[in-house]
Design a protein around this motif. Sequence first.
Motif, mmCIF file in Angstrom:
data_model
loop_
_atom_site.group_PDB
_atom_site.id
_atom_site.type_symbol
_atom_site.label_atom_id
_atom_site.label_comp_id
_atom_site.label_asym_id
_atom_site.label_seq_id
_atom_site.Cartn_x
_atom_site.Cartn_y
_atom_site.Cartn_z
ATOM 1 N N LYS A 11 -7.035 -0.538 12.359
ATOM 2 C CA LYS A 11 -6.747 0.879 12.102
ATOM 3 C C LYS A 11 -5.614 1.016 11.082
ATOM 4 C CE LYS A 11 -5.462 5.158 14.431
ATOM 5 N NZ LYS A 11 -5.095 5.776 15.708
ATOM 6 N N ARG A 14 -6.992 0.148 7.664
ATOM 7 C CA ARG A 14 -7.838 1.236 7.150
ATOM 8 C C ARG A 14 -6.975 2.378 6.626
ATOM 9 N NH1 ARG A 14 -10.991 0.271 11.765
ATOM 10 N NH2 ARG A 14 -10.009 2.009 12.828
ATOM 11 N N HIS A 15 -5.953 2.735 7.385
ATOM 12 C CA HIS A 15 -5.056 3.819 6.980
ATOM 13 C C HIS A 15 -4.363 3.473 5.656
ATOM 14 C CE1 HIS A 15 -2.317 7.178 7.340
ATOM 15 N NE2 HIS A 15 -1.303 6.348 7.179
ATOM 16 N N TYR A 16 -3.886 2.239 5.548
ATOM 17 C CA TYR A 16 -3.205 1.807 4.327
ATOM 18 C C TYR A 16 -4.162 1.833 3.139
ATOM 19 C CZ TYR A 16 -0.210 -0.891 1.233
ATOM 20 O OH TYR A 16 0.558 -1.287 0.185
ATOM 21 N N LYS A 17 -5.381 1.318 3.342
ATOM 22 C CA LYS A 17 -6.362 1.254 2.254
ATOM 23 C C LYS A 17 -6.813 2.640 1.804
ATOM 24 C CE LYS A 17 -8.241 -3.305 3.226
ATOM 25 N NZ LYS A 17 -9.435 -4.081 3.596
ATOM 26 N N ASN A 18 -6.706 3.639 2.667
ATOM 27 C CA ASN A 18 -7.061 5.007 2.282
ATOM 28 C C ASN A 18 -6.048 5.604 1.309
ATOM 29 O OD1 ASN A 18 -9.421 5.151 3.741
ATOM 30 N ND2 ASN A 18 -8.454 6.022 5.544
ATOM 31 N N SER A 19 -4.825 5.101 1.321
ATOM 32 C CA SER A 19 -3.795 5.680 0.458
ATOM 33 C C SER A 19 -3.511 4.865 -0.799
ATOM 34 C CB SER A 19 -2.503 5.887 1.245
ATOM 35 O OG SER A 19 -2.023 4.660 1.735
ATOM 36 N N CYS A 20 -3.933 3.603 -0.836
ATOM 37 C CA CYS A 20 -3.718 2.783 -2.027
ATOM 38 C C CYS A 20 -4.649 1.574 -1.996
ATOM 39 C CB CYS A 20 -2.263 2.344 -2.138
ATOM 40 S SG CYS A 20 -1.711 1.322 -0.789
ATOM 41 N N THR A 21 -4.703 0.861 -3.108
ATOM 42 C CA THR A 21 -5.564 -0.314 -3.157
ATOM 43 C C THR A 21 -4.856 -1.504 -2.518
ATOM 44 O OG1 THR A 21 -4.749 -0.901 -5.349
ATOM 45 C CG2 THR A 21 -6.746 0.431 -5.242
#
Length: 67
Positions: A11, A14-21
């Motif tokens: 989770k 996923r949260h981190y990947k939603n805000s940056c690459t």
Amino acid sequence: MADQPEELIKKALRHYKNSCTLNDELCEKFVAVEIIRRIIGLAQLPLQIPLEKRVTLLKEAQKMLSN
């Protein structure tokens, strides 16, 4: 090393990947180095885990770095 549920880790990623690459391969290598550093390096943590678990973690880290 913190014995957090796998779903919590997924989770967070996923949260981190939603805000940056995020380069997954580089992230895995960073995790491996951190495991080694926190168990046998200068940044050792006062871990309350048995020796067998430490050895297992170090072997996993070694595998992650050799991929």
